[in-house]
Write a protein that holds these residues in place. Structure first.
Motif, PDB file in Angstrom:
ATOM      1  N   THR A  11       0.794  -1.227   0.000  1.00  0.00           N
ATOM      2  CA  THR A  11       0.000   0.000   0.000  1.00  0.00           C
ATOM      3  C   THR A  11       0.824   1.272   0.000  1.00  0.00           C
ATOM      4  O   THR A  11       0.365   2.300  -0.464  1.00  0.00           O
ATOM      5  N   GLY A  12       2.044   1.248   0.537  1.00  0.00           N
ATOM      6  CA  GLY A  12       2.801   2.470   0.660  1.00  0.00           C
ATOM      7  C   GLY A  12       2.194   3.393   1.697  1.00  0.00           C
ATOM      8  O   GLY A  12       1.403   2.976   2.540  1.00  0.00           O
ATOM      9  N   LEU A  13       2.531   4.687   1.634  1.00  0.00           N
ATOM     10  CA  LEU A  13       2.106   5.637   2.655  1.00  0.00           C
ATOM     11  C   LEU A  13       1.130   6.674   2.139  1.00  0.00           C
ATOM     12  O   LEU A  13       0.784   7.609   2.858  1.00  0.00           O
ATOM     13  N   ALA A  14       0.644   6.503   0.930  1.00  0.00           N
ATOM     14  CA  ALA A  14      -0.172   7.545   0.304  1.00  0.00           C
ATOM     15  C   ALA A  14      -1.447   7.865   1.078  1.00  0.00           C
ATOM     16  O   ALA A  14      -1.925   8.996   1.068  1.00  0.00           O
ATOM     17  N   GLY A  15      -2.005   6.884   1.773  1.00  0.00           N
ATOM     18  CA  GLY A  15      -3.273   7.116   2.442  1.00  0.00           C
ATOM     19  C   GLY A  15      -3.178   7.568   3.881  1.00  0.00           C
ATOM     20  O   GLY A  15      -4.210   7.702   4.559  1.00  0.00           O
ATOM     21  N   LEU A  16      -1.973   7.823   4.382  1.00  0.00           N
ATOM     22  CA  LEU A  16      -1.835   8.205   5.778  1.00  0.00           C
ATOM     23  C   LEU A  16      -2.364   9.616   6.032  1.00  0.00           C
ATOM     24  O   LEU A  16      -2.171  10.515   5.215  1.00  0.00           O
ATOM     25  N   GLY A 149      -4.785   9.254  12.577  1.00  0.00           N
ATOM     26  CA  GLY A 149      -4.914   7.807  12.546  1.00  0.00           C
ATOM     27  C   GLY A 149      -3.797   7.194  13.365  1.00  0.00           C
ATOM     28  O   GLY A 149      -2.846   7.880  13.755  1.00  0.00           O
ATOM     29  N   VAL A 150      -3.923   5.903  13.646  1.00  0.00           N
ATOM     30  CA  VAL A 150      -2.963   5.201  14.485  1.00  0.00           C
ATOM     31  C   VAL A 150      -2.212   4.163  13.658  1.00  0.00           C
ATOM     32  O   VAL A 150      -2.829   3.323  12.995  1.00  0.00           O
ATOM     33  N   VAL A 151      -0.900   4.243  13.675  1.00  0.00           N
ATOM     34  CA  VAL A 151      -0.049   3.208  13.089  1.00  0.00           C
ATOM     35  C   VAL A 151       0.429   2.302  14.217  1.00  0.00           C
ATOM     36  O   VAL A 151       0.966   2.783  15.219  1.00  0.00           O
ATOM     37  N   VAL A 152       0.219   1.004  14.059  1.00  0.00           N
ATOM     38  CA  VAL A 152       0.582   0.029  15.082  1.00  0.00           C
ATOM     39  C   VAL A 152       1.871  -0.676  14.665  1.00  0.00           C
ATOM     40  O   VAL A 152       1.948  -1.269  13.582  1.00  0.00           O
ATOM     41  N   VAL A 153       2.873  -0.599  15.529  1.00  0.00           N
ATOM     42  CA  VAL A 153       4.147  -1.294  15.301  1.00  0.00           C
ATOM     43  C   VAL A 153       4.088  -2.620  16.054  1.00  0.00           C
ATOM     44  O   VAL A 153       3.780  -2.655  17.250  1.00  0.00           O
ATOM     45  N   ASN A 203      -2.917  -9.504   5.419  1.00  0.00           N
ATOM     46  CA  ASN A 203      -4.293  -9.731   4.980  1.00  0.00           C
ATOM     47  C   ASN A 203      -5.344  -9.247   5.973  1.00  0.00           C
ATOM     48  O   ASN A 203      -6.534  -9.545   5.805  1.00  0.00           O
ATOM     49  N   LEU A 204      -4.930  -8.487   6.981  1.00  0.00           N
ATOM     50  CA  LEU A 204      -5.891  -7.880   7.894  1.00  0.00           C
ATOM     51  C   LEU A 204      -6.531  -6.653   7.246  1.00  0.00           C
ATOM     52  O   LEU A 204      -6.055  -6.135   6.239  1.00  0.00           O
ATOM     53  N   ASP A 205      -7.616  -6.177   7.857  1.00  0.00           N
ATOM     54  CA  ASP A 205      -8.293  -4.993   7.313  1.00  0.00           C
ATOM     55  C   ASP A 205      -7.422  -3.743   7.398  1.00  0.00           C
ATOM     56  O   ASP A 205      -7.489  -2.875   6.530  1.00  0.00           O
ATOM     57  N   ALA A 206      -6.624  -3.627   8.452  1.00  0.00           N
ATOM     58  CA  ALA A 206      -5.716  -2.482   8.565  1.00  0.00           C
ATOM     59  C   ALA A 206      -4.633  -2.593   7.501  1.00  0.00           C
ATOM     60  O   ALA A 206      -4.068  -3.672   7.291  1.00  0.00           O
ATOM     61  N   PRO A 207      -4.317  -1.510   6.799  1.00  0.00           N
ATOM     62  CA  PRO A 207      -3.294  -1.584   5.745  1.00  0.00           C
ATOM     63  C   PRO A 207      -1.946  -2.036   6.302  1.00  0.00           C
ATOM     64  O   PRO A 207      -1.508  -1.567   7.354  1.00  0.00           O
ATOM     65  N   PHE A 208      -1.311  -2.952   5.607  1.00  0.00           N
ATOM     66  CA  PHE A 208       0.052  -3.342   5.974  1.00  0.00           C
ATOM     67  C   PHE A 208       1.001  -2.397   5.246  1.00  0.00           C
ATOM     68  O   PHE A 208       1.109  -2.421   4.017  1.00  0.00           O
ATOM     69  N   LEU A 209       1.703  -1.559   6.000  1.00  0.00           N
ATOM     70  CA  LEU A 209       2.537  -0.525   5.393  1.00  0.00           C
ATOM     71  C   LEU A 209       3.929  -1.012   5.035  1.00  0.00           C
ATOM     72  O   LEU A 209       4.534  -0.539   4.085  1.00  0.00           O
ATOM     73  N   GLY A 210       4.466  -1.947   5.811  1.00  0.00           N
ATOM     74  CA  GLY A 210       5.811  -2.409   5.523  1.00  0.00           C
ATOM     75  C   GLY A 210       6.495  -2.940   6.757  1.00  0.00           C
ATOM     76  O   GLY A 210       5.859  -3.216   7.774  1.00  0.00           O
ATOM     77  N   ALA A 211       7.811  -3.091   6.686  1.00  0.00           N
ATOM     78  CA  ALA A 211       8.595  -3.636   7.787  1.00  0.00           C
ATOM     79  C   ALA A 211       9.970  -2.999   7.779  1.00  0.00           C
ATOM     80  O   ALA A 211      10.514  -2.676   6.722  1.00  0.00           O
TER      81      ALA A 211
END
Length: 235
Positions: A11-16, A149-153, A203-211
């Motif tokens: 997804t990248g970060l475009a929607g943050l 929004g919240v990004v979860v690490v 594959n969760l509903d929350a976007p996977f941004l990366g690692a």
């Protein structure tokens, strides 16, 4: 040190959103390194705010200083600095310090948002760690800030799925936006559990941004900055 590519983000970060609260499923999961990578990879001007920094004394480098170093100069600030390496309420009690009220944090974040394209707010520990003397948490702070929004690490290994799902459930229960998931330290040689966890998280509903690659903090800042976009699939 050889830089090892992390799993590519779909997804990248475009929607943050403009204001991003960075929390973790636990302490020590890589929030600060993720914050530094986001500060580097996000377009435009980025400000970083740490409402409560614990475990460091005056003059010692804290999380915000590490973000500044790795990102190559992101604007950083702290709400309060406490000596003991504990949750903010306990650390403040140990040195008889008054924690800033939530309204002070909201005001500062809004001031930063007025002059920045993005504001990153790095929490202390997890989403429900208290930030003030009234029992209010990073989740309560996020609820008071618009366009956020919240990004979860999260971790890569065993146990991360339960911790991640519990954090996402808490975000949903408070009507907050789960802006994305980031694995805070992706190993050079992932095992079968880590590979399966990666597929599940993607594959969760929350976007996977990366690692973030393991030991990314040890990279020279120039290499860290060059690699950050790839960790979020921006380049």
């Amino acid at each position: 040190m050889t830089e090892v590519p992390a799993p590519a983000s779909p997804t990248g970060l475009a929607g943050l959103p403009p204001v991003i609260f960075v929390t973790g499923t636990d302490t020590g999961v890589g929030k600060t390194i993720t914050t530094a990578a986001l500060a580097t990879a996000l377009p435009g001007t980025v400000s970083v705010y740490k409402p409560a920094q614990t475990g460091v004394g005056d003059g010692e480098p804290g999380d915000a200083d590490e973000v500044h170093r790795l990102s190559g100069g992101a604007t950083v600030s702290e709400g309060i600095r406490l000596l003991e390496p504990m949750a903010p309420v306990a650390a403040a009690a140990r040195q008889d310090a008054a924690l800033p009220p939530l309204a002070d944090h909201v005001r500062h974040i809004e001031q930063l948002a007025a002059v920045s394209d993005h504001v990153l707010v790095e929490g202390a520990g997890g989403l429900l760690v208290e930030l003030d003397g009234e029992g209010r948490t990073l989740a309560d702070l996020a609820a008071r800030v618009g366009n956020s929004g919240v990004v979860v690490v999260c971790r890569s290994g065993l146990g991360t799925l339960n911790h991640t799902l519990l954090t996402l459930e808490a975000i949903k229960a408070r009507n907050l936006t789960a802006a994305g998931l980031v694995i805070g330290s992706w190993p050079r040689k992932p095992n079968a559990v880590e590979e399966d966890n990666l597929r599940y998280l993607q594959n969760l509903d929350a976007p996977f941004l990366g690692a973030i690659p393991q030991d990314a903090a040890a990279l020279h800042p120039a290499r860290f900055q060059a690699g950050a976009g790839d960790w979020f699939r921006l380049r």
